[in-house]
Motif scaffolding. Sequence first.
Motif, PDB file in Angstrom:
ATOM      1  N   ASP A  85      -1.160  -6.429  46.197  1.00  0.00           N
ATOM      2  CA  ASP A  85      -0.221  -7.168  45.323  1.00  0.00           C
ATOM      3  C   ASP A  85      -0.681  -6.771  43.906  1.00  0.00           C
ATOM      4  O   ASP A  85       0.647  -6.714  43.152  1.00  0.00           O
ATOM      5  CB  ASP A  85      -0.876  -8.629  45.487  1.00  0.00           C
ATOM      6  N   GLY A  86      -1.618  -6.450  43.370  1.00  0.00           N
ATOM      7  CA  GLY A  86      -2.098  -5.939  42.126  1.00  0.00           C
ATOM      8  C   GLY A  86      -0.969  -4.729  41.831  1.00  0.00           C
ATOM      9  O   GLY A  86      -0.571  -4.564  40.787  1.00  0.00           O
ATOM     10  N   ALA A  87      -1.213  -3.759  42.885  1.00  0.00           N
ATOM     11  CA  ALA A  87      -0.434  -2.504  42.541  1.00  0.00           C
ATOM     12  C   ALA A  87       1.065  -2.802  42.646  1.00  0.00           C
ATOM     13  O   ALA A  87       1.579  -2.046  41.720  1.00  0.00           O
ATOM     14  CB  ALA A  87      -0.652  -1.569  43.865  1.00  0.00           C
ATOM     15  N   ILE A  88       1.827  -3.783  43.282  1.00  0.00           N
ATOM     16  CA  ILE A  88       3.029  -3.932  43.294  1.00  0.00           C
ATOM     17  C   ILE A  88       3.118  -4.475  41.989  1.00  0.00           C
ATOM     18  O   ILE A  88       4.373  -4.246  41.371  1.00  0.00           O
ATOM     19  CB  ILE A  88       3.334  -4.764  44.549  1.00  0.00           C
ATOM     20  N   HIS A  89       2.616  -5.522  41.300  1.00  0.00           N
ATOM     21  CA  HIS A  89       2.905  -6.235  40.068  1.00  0.00           C
ATOM     22  C   HIS A  89       2.848  -5.242  38.891  1.00  0.00           C
ATOM     23  O   HIS A  89       3.639  -5.162  38.048  1.00  0.00           O
ATOM     24  CB  HIS A  89       1.879  -7.185  39.768  1.00  0.00           C
ATOM     25  N   ARG A  90       1.867  -4.238  39.277  1.00  0.00           N
ATOM     26  CA  ARG A  90       1.675  -3.226  38.039  1.00  0.00           C
ATOM     27  C   ARG A  90       2.635  -2.484  38.114  1.00  0.00           C
ATOM     28  O   ARG A  90       3.667  -1.991  36.869  1.00  0.00           O
ATOM     29  CB  ARG A  90       0.203  -2.271  38.456  1.00  0.00           C
ATOM     30  N   ALA A  91       3.400  -1.775  39.220  1.00  0.00           N
ATOM     31  CA  ALA A  91       4.504  -1.096  39.155  1.00  0.00           C
ATOM     32  C   ALA A  91       5.691  -1.683  38.992  1.00  0.00           C
ATOM     33  O   ALA A  91       6.674  -1.257  38.538  1.00  0.00           O
ATOM     34  CB  ALA A  91       4.665  -0.542  40.484  1.00  0.00           C
ATOM     35  N   ALA A  92       5.924  -3.100  39.183  1.00  0.00           N
ATOM     36  CA  ALA A  92       7.250  -3.841  38.886  1.00  0.00           C
ATOM     37  C   ALA A  92       7.284  -4.250  37.465  1.00  0.00           C
ATOM     38  O   ALA A  92       8.334  -4.421  36.995  1.00  0.00           O
ATOM     39  CB  ALA A  92       7.142  -5.118  39.840  1.00  0.00           C
ATOM     40  N   GLY A  93       6.279  -4.654  36.983  1.00  0.00           N
ATOM     41  CA  GLY A  93       6.249  -5.127  35.486  1.00  0.00           C
ATOM     42  C   GLY A  93       6.232  -6.829  35.623  1.00  0.00           C
ATOM     43  O   GLY A  93       6.535  -7.280  36.613  1.00  0.00           O
TER      44      GLY A  93
END
Length: 165
Positions: free
Chosen positions: A31-39
């Motif tokens: 989830d953290g990785a997805i948020h980081r990549a999504a913005g």
Amino acid sequence: MSVLRGDITLCRVDAIVNAANGALKRGGGVDGAIHRAAGPDLQRELDGIGGCPTGECRISGAYGLPASRLIHCVGPVWRGGSAGEDEALAGCYRSALLLADRHGLATIAFPAISTGIYGFPPDRAARIAVDTVLDTLSGLPGIAEVRFVCFDEATAGLYRELLGA
Ligand code: ADP
């Protein structure tokens, strides 16, 4: 169905599945990785949705990720196995495929939901994931590809064994 070892945020598929929490608030792990990549726009959209019950999922835009949409599944926290964890985990995979199909998303990548911070035993989770996807796909001819994307080699090995890959 295929197995890939790697980072799901790099997957070029129609739908990337997230292992979210019930509040749909930015967390750790995948989830953290997805948020980081999504913005930050992703969190803004999720705040508008509000939350999601365990075993269900919600859809959002993909923002900075190389997918069309994100599907946020809320997996169960492992409590020993007799608190409905298996059914809730199966619900994640089933509801994500149904939602993808409804939105015309043909290729979908799943992480090993609940097997990180939520503590679900990885072998039991992999069996539920494969069985549920197999079972659900038979009624969804529009779904062309399901990819299990595993961050570590041990998890990838579990899936390969189950798929005979
Ligand atoms: P949960 O809270 O549902 O347990 P986690 O994100 O903690 O979710 O872990 C779920 C799985 O996702 C674990 O196997 C973890 O190693 C894996 N994971 C973490 N980061 C990534 C990533 N970038 N791509 C794919 N899988 C990931």
